[in-house]
Motif scaffolding. Structure first.
Motif, PDB file in Angstrom:
ATOM      1  N   ASP A 196       9.827  10.519  -3.865  1.00 12.84           N
ATOM      2  CA  ASP A 196       9.117  11.637  -4.523  1.00 12.84           C
ATOM      3  C   ASP A 196       7.454  11.502  -4.318  1.00 12.84           C
ATOM      4  N   SER A 197       7.114  10.129  -5.119  1.00 12.47           N
ATOM      5  CA  SER A 197       5.748   9.936  -5.128  1.00 12.47           C
ATOM      6  C   SER A 197       4.789   9.933  -3.891  1.00 12.47           C
ATOM      7  N   VAL A 198       5.837   9.126  -2.912  1.00 13.64           N
ATOM      8  CA  VAL A 198       5.094   8.992  -1.517  1.00 13.64           C
ATOM      9  C   VAL A 198       4.902  10.339  -0.750  1.00 13.64           C
ATOM     10  N   VAL A 199       5.794  11.326  -0.915  1.00 17.85           N
ATOM     11  CA  VAL A 199       5.512  12.602  -0.532  1.00 17.85           C
ATOM     12  C   VAL A 199       4.422  13.140  -1.189  1.00 17.85           C
ATOM     13  N   LEU A 200       4.309  13.185  -2.261  1.00 16.20           N
ATOM     14  CA  LEU A 200       3.119  13.805  -3.110  1.00 16.20           C
ATOM     15  C   LEU A 200       1.815  13.116  -2.750  1.00 16.20           C
ATOM     16  N   ALA A 205       0.553  18.444  -3.533  1.00 11.31           N
ATOM     17  CA  ALA A 205       1.108  19.318  -4.071  1.00 11.31           C
ATOM     18  C   ALA A 205       1.815  20.237  -3.329  1.00 11.31           C
ATOM     19  N   GLU A 206       0.916  21.107  -2.516  1.00 13.94           N
ATOM     20  CA  GLU A 206       1.414  21.883  -1.648  1.00 13.94           C
ATOM     21  C   GLU A 206       2.491  21.579  -0.603  1.00 13.94           C
ATOM     22  N   PHE A 207       2.164  20.367  -0.179  1.00 12.44           N
ATOM     23  CA  PHE A 207       3.143  19.917   0.863  1.00 12.44           C
ATOM     24  C   PHE A 207       4.643  19.708   0.278  1.00 12.44           C
ATOM     25  N   TYR A 208       4.438  19.107  -0.925  1.00 15.59           N
ATOM     26  CA  TYR A 208       5.859  18.596  -1.842  1.00 15.59           C
ATOM     27  C   TYR A 208       6.519  20.062  -2.090  1.00 15.59           C
ATOM     28  N   GLN A 226       6.903  12.363   8.991  1.00 17.57           N
ATOM     29  CA  GLN A 226       7.132  11.241   9.408  1.00 17.57           C
ATOM     30  C   GLN A 226       6.179  10.062   8.919  1.00 17.57           C
ATOM     31  N   THR A 227       4.999  10.601   8.459  1.00 15.24           N
ATOM     32  CA  THR A 227       4.234   9.359   7.768  1.00 15.24           C
ATOM     33  C   THR A 227       4.826   8.962   6.654  1.00 15.24           C
ATOM     34  N   VAL A 228       5.290   9.831   5.839  1.00 17.33           N
ATOM     35  CA  VAL A 228       6.154   9.551   4.570  1.00 17.33           C
ATOM     36  C   VAL A 228       6.948   8.495   4.893  1.00 17.33           C
TER      37      VAL A 228
END
Length: 417
Positions: A196-200, A205-208, A226-228
């Protein structure tokens, strides 16, 4: 002596017996998974409030963070036609049970108590079904927190990181100092909490929202995703070898006792620090996960009221009313580590972490960055959440590299919808 005089003591005794009988009859059976120390202490506040009203509490705890085991027990009870009075539920699980037509209608109480005016819309999305209140929300938890042992950080010359690069540098310093950099429990929901936190932090926020709420295939298959996964693999290198199967509160205990420096976990972790007699800013530190400042990924503990016999309705309504009382929401969340579901509860009595949490939720609600947490079942339905879990955990345990994890994620989400 008149007949009334002679009967007076008898009538008083009878009234007392009737009162005792009524109190005994008024009981709520509550299924929940609050069994860790800080959670159990917070729940005692609710039990005591009901006891003062003469309402008994029949406890039905089912251990297991995230409530997976509790849902198995609940399904058996409902199938047998014997549901509890109330059940701790979260997110899309509430919507699923409401769709089955087994939850009570709380609209009359909600109107009288003005719940619509004090519960933020992002949370009402789960507390209501088809325009009808079906649950009483207790709190806002948020998942994008970083917890730290201050003495460990000070000894290693580490300050609280504000960015991904600063976080990695801090973890490296901690490892060189001979401590476990990152406390973690190897369970799918815990790995998803980190995710969750790594994606954000990685995409914003918009990507999440696009990836973990809207399930936009372009976002799910992107280089950002992929970076996540690459960052998740990097974090895995800072976890000790014995993490597999460890409960979240045992991971928190590693930070509490100074064997580990950091934990990425929701704010229910704070209750464990408080039970150990620690104070934020003195022995432990709370901070938003680096790169997620300004947004809040939330989940909310709510008590869904199941359809019960008419004789049990007064106790059930009393339970819902107590849960939504401002004084209760303040007292409960001070202990639990979360912040009130109601927007009109002040920060008085809360510690520094609690006041920050209250302010963060209010600001995120105003800016549109108060978003349901995927890991806690507040952004996608259970089937999709479990598809995320499977891929995240497989990758975290080395079954896939980052590129393969993205491919597996896109396929898993497609099949789960």
């Amino acid at each position: 002596m008149t007949i009334a005089t002679r009967l007076g003591p008898v009538l008083l005794a009878l009234a007392a017996v009737l009162r005792l009988g009524t109190a005994a009859a008024q009981e709520v059976e509550v299924l929940h998974w609050w069994t860790a120390g800080g959670e159990a202490a917070a729940l005692q506040v609710l039990k005591e409030d009901l006891r003062q009203q003469g309402i008994g509490w029949k406890d039905m705890p089912v251990a297991g963070g995230g409530g997976t085991q509790a849902m198995t027990v609940l399904r058996a009870r409902v199938t047998a036609g014997n549901p509890p009075t109330a059940v701790q539920l979260m997110g899309f699980d509430l919507q699923d049970w409401a769709a089955e037509g087994v939850l009570a209608d709380l609209n009359e109480l909600a109107r009288a108590e003005r719940w619509d005016a004090v519960i933020p819309p992002a949370l009402q999305r789960f507390s209501k079904y088809d325009g009808k209140w079906i649950a009483a929300p207790v709190n806002f938890h948020s998942t994008n927190w970083l917890w730290a042992n201050k003495a460990v950080l000070d000894s290693a010359g580490v300050t609280v990181p504000n960015s991904w690069d600063e976080l990695i540098a801090a973890l490296d310093k901690i490892r060189r100092a001979g401590k476990i950099p990152l406390a973690h429990g190897g369970q799918p929901w815990q790995e998803a909490t980190i995710f969750d936190s790594v994606v954000l932090a990685t995409g914003g926020a918009e990507f999440y929202r696009r990836a973990l709420v809207d399930l936009d295939e372009e976002a799910l298959s992107s280089s950002t995703m992929q970076t996540v996964f690459e960052r998740m693999a990097e974090l895995r290198t800072y976890v000790d070898d014995n993490f597999s199967g460890r409960d979240w509160n045992l991971a928190t205990a590693m930070v509490v006792n100074g064997s580990a420096a950091f934990q990425i976990m929701g704010d229910w972790a704070k209750g464990e620090f408080l039970r150990a007699g620690q104070t934020p800013g003195r022995e432990f530190i709370c901070a938003r996960f680096p790169g997620t400042q300004g947004a809040v990924l939330f989940n909310s503990d709510q008590f869904a009221m199941f359809a019960v016999d008419t004789v049990d309705l007064p106790a059930q309504r009393a339970l819902a009313k107590v849960i939504m009382d401002r004084k209760f929401q303040s007292a409960f969340n001070v202990i639990k580590g979360s912040v009130p579901a109601r927007s009109d509860v002040s920060g008085e009595g809360f510690d520094d972490c609690g006041r920050q949490g209250i302010a963060d939720v209010a600001a995120a609600s105003a800016s549109g960055t108060l978003m349901g947490s995927m890991s806690q079942g507040h952004s996608v339905p259970a089937a999709v959440k479990n598809a995320f879990y499977d891929v995240i955990t497989a990758h975290f345990n080395g079954e896939y590299d980052a590129a393969r994890a993205v491919e597996e994620l896109v396929l898993a989400i497609e099949l789960a919808q």
